[in-house]
Design a protein around this motif. Structure first.
Motif, PDB file in Angstrom:
ATOM      1  N   ILE A  48     -27.979  25.041  14.239  1.00 44.68           N
ATOM      2  CA  ILE A  48     -28.691  24.935  15.509  1.00 44.68           C
ATOM      3  C   ILE A  48     -28.361  23.579  16.121  1.00 44.68           C
ATOM      4  N   ILE A  49     -27.898  23.592  17.361  1.00 43.59           N
ATOM      5  CA  ILE A  49     -27.597  22.354  18.082  1.00 43.59           C
ATOM      6  C   ILE A  49     -28.619  22.230  19.201  1.00 43.59           C
ATOM      7  N   LEU A  50     -29.378  21.175  19.171  1.00 42.37           N
ATOM      8  CA  LEU A  50     -30.407  20.914  20.177  1.00 42.37           C
ATOM      9  C   LEU A  50     -30.027  19.626  20.890  1.00 42.37           C
ATOM     10  N   SER A  51     -30.151  19.614  22.204  1.00 40.33           N
ATOM     11  CA  SER A  51     -29.877  18.385  22.954  1.00 40.33           C
ATOM     12  C   SER A  51     -30.936  18.204  24.032  1.00 40.33           C
ATOM     13  N   HIS A  52     -31.212  16.955  24.330  1.00 39.46           N
ATOM     14  CA  HIS A  52     -32.077  16.609  25.454  1.00 39.46           C
ATOM     15  C   HIS A  52     -31.856  15.158  25.821  1.00 39.46           C
ATOM     16  N   ASP A  53     -32.358  14.790  26.981  1.00 39.58           N
ATOM     17  CA  ASP A  53     -32.220  13.414  27.463  1.00 39.58           C
ATOM     18  C   ASP A  53     -33.445  12.606  27.070  1.00 39.58           C
ATOM     19  N   VAL A  54     -33.211  11.334  26.759  1.00 38.87           N
ATOM     20  CA  VAL A  54     -34.281  10.408  26.423  1.00 38.87           C
ATOM     21  C   VAL A  54     -34.120   9.142  27.260  1.00 38.87           C
ATOM     22  N   GLN A  55     -35.202   8.412  27.385  1.00 40.78           N
ATOM     23  CA  GLN A  55     -35.125   7.147  28.122  1.00 40.78           C
ATOM     24  C   GLN A  55     -34.294   6.117  27.365  1.00 40.78           C
ATOM     25  N   ASP A  56     -34.485   6.048  26.034  1.00 45.29           N
ATOM     26  CA  ASP A  56     -33.824   5.042  25.217  1.00 45.29           C
ATOM     27  C   ASP A  56     -33.620   5.635  23.822  1.00 45.29           C
ATOM     28  N   PHE A  57     -32.366   5.828  23.437  1.00 44.32           N
ATOM     29  CA  PHE A  57     -32.060   6.462  22.156  1.00 44.32           C
ATOM     30  C   PHE A  57     -32.657   5.690  20.977  1.00 44.32           C
ATOM     31  N   ASP A  58     -32.484   4.368  20.975  1.00 39.94           N
ATOM     32  CA  ASP A  58     -32.985   3.565  19.854  1.00 39.94           C
ATOM     33  C   ASP A  58     -34.506   3.598  19.756  1.00 39.94           C
TER      34      ASP A  58
ATOM     35  N   SER B 285     -21.330   9.348  23.186  1.00 40.24           N
ATOM     36  CA  SER B 285     -20.746   8.036  23.447  1.00 40.24           C
ATOM     37  C   SER B 285     -20.629   7.750  24.933  1.00 40.24           C
ATOM     38  N   ASP B 286     -20.450   8.799  25.739  1.00 43.56           N
ATOM     39  CA  ASP B 286     -20.321   8.583  27.180  1.00 43.56           C
ATOM     40  C   ASP B 286     -21.643   8.751  27.929  1.00 43.56           C
ATOM     41  N   GLU B 287     -22.676   9.216  27.239  1.00 42.85           N
ATOM     42  CA  GLU B 287     -24.024   9.350  27.807  1.00 42.85           C
ATOM     43  C   GLU B 287     -25.022   8.899  26.748  1.00 42.85           C
ATOM     44  N   PRO B 288     -25.294   7.607  26.628  1.00 46.02           N
ATOM     45  CA  PRO B 288     -26.120   7.113  25.528  1.00 46.02           C
ATOM     46  C   PRO B 288     -27.553   7.630  25.519  1.00 46.02           C
ATOM     47  N   THR B 289     -28.024   8.205  26.609  1.00 48.15           N
ATOM     48  CA  THR B 289     -29.380   8.743  26.613  1.00 48.15           C
ATOM     49  C   THR B 289     -29.409  10.250  26.343  1.00 48.15           C
ATOM     50  N   LYS B 290     -28.263  10.859  26.067  1.00 51.18           N
ATOM     51  CA  LYS B 290     -28.182  12.278  25.701  1.00 51.18           C
ATOM     52  C   LYS B 290     -28.183  12.372  24.175  1.00 51.18           C
TER      53      LYS B 290
END
Length: 102
Positions: A19-29, A56-61
């Motif tokens: 299962i691959i889940l993705s979403h956007d976040v404000q700050d990955f760390d 790597s090209d979208e650090p908040t993804k």
């Protein structure tokens, strides 16, 4: 899914999905500690982390790759506590889910 093979009549094999889940976040760390703190919920449902990272090209993804039963993912997503936890962790988009049957 449980599959019984004639040549292995006394054994049961479980076929898991990826299962691959993705979403956007404000700050990955800032998001990561929230994700790892929620590990018991996933472990109790038999979802195994294969990879967690950001693009790597979208650090908040964020991309999360699990092995397990897709029905258990649906169970997590239906948890009434989840929207509040995701908001607190800085998640800013709905999750997108892809299931790979292996």
């Amino acid at each position: 899914y449980i599959v019984r093979l004639k040549s292995f009549q006394n054994q049961t094999f479980t076929i898991m999905s990826v299962i691959i889940l993705s979403h956007d976040v404000q700050d990955f760390d800032a998001w990561k500690p929230y994700y790892y703190a929620d590990a018991p919920r996933r472990e109790n449902l038999g979802l195994k982390d294969l990879a967690v990272g950001n693009a790597s090209d979208e650090p908040t993804k964020v991309y999360i790759i699990w092995e397990g039963d897709p029905a258990k993912v649906e169970q997590i997503l239906q948890d009434p506590e989840l929207p509040g936890l995701m908001k607190e962790a800085g998640v800013v988009s709905a999750p997108e889910i892809t299931v790979l049957n292996t």
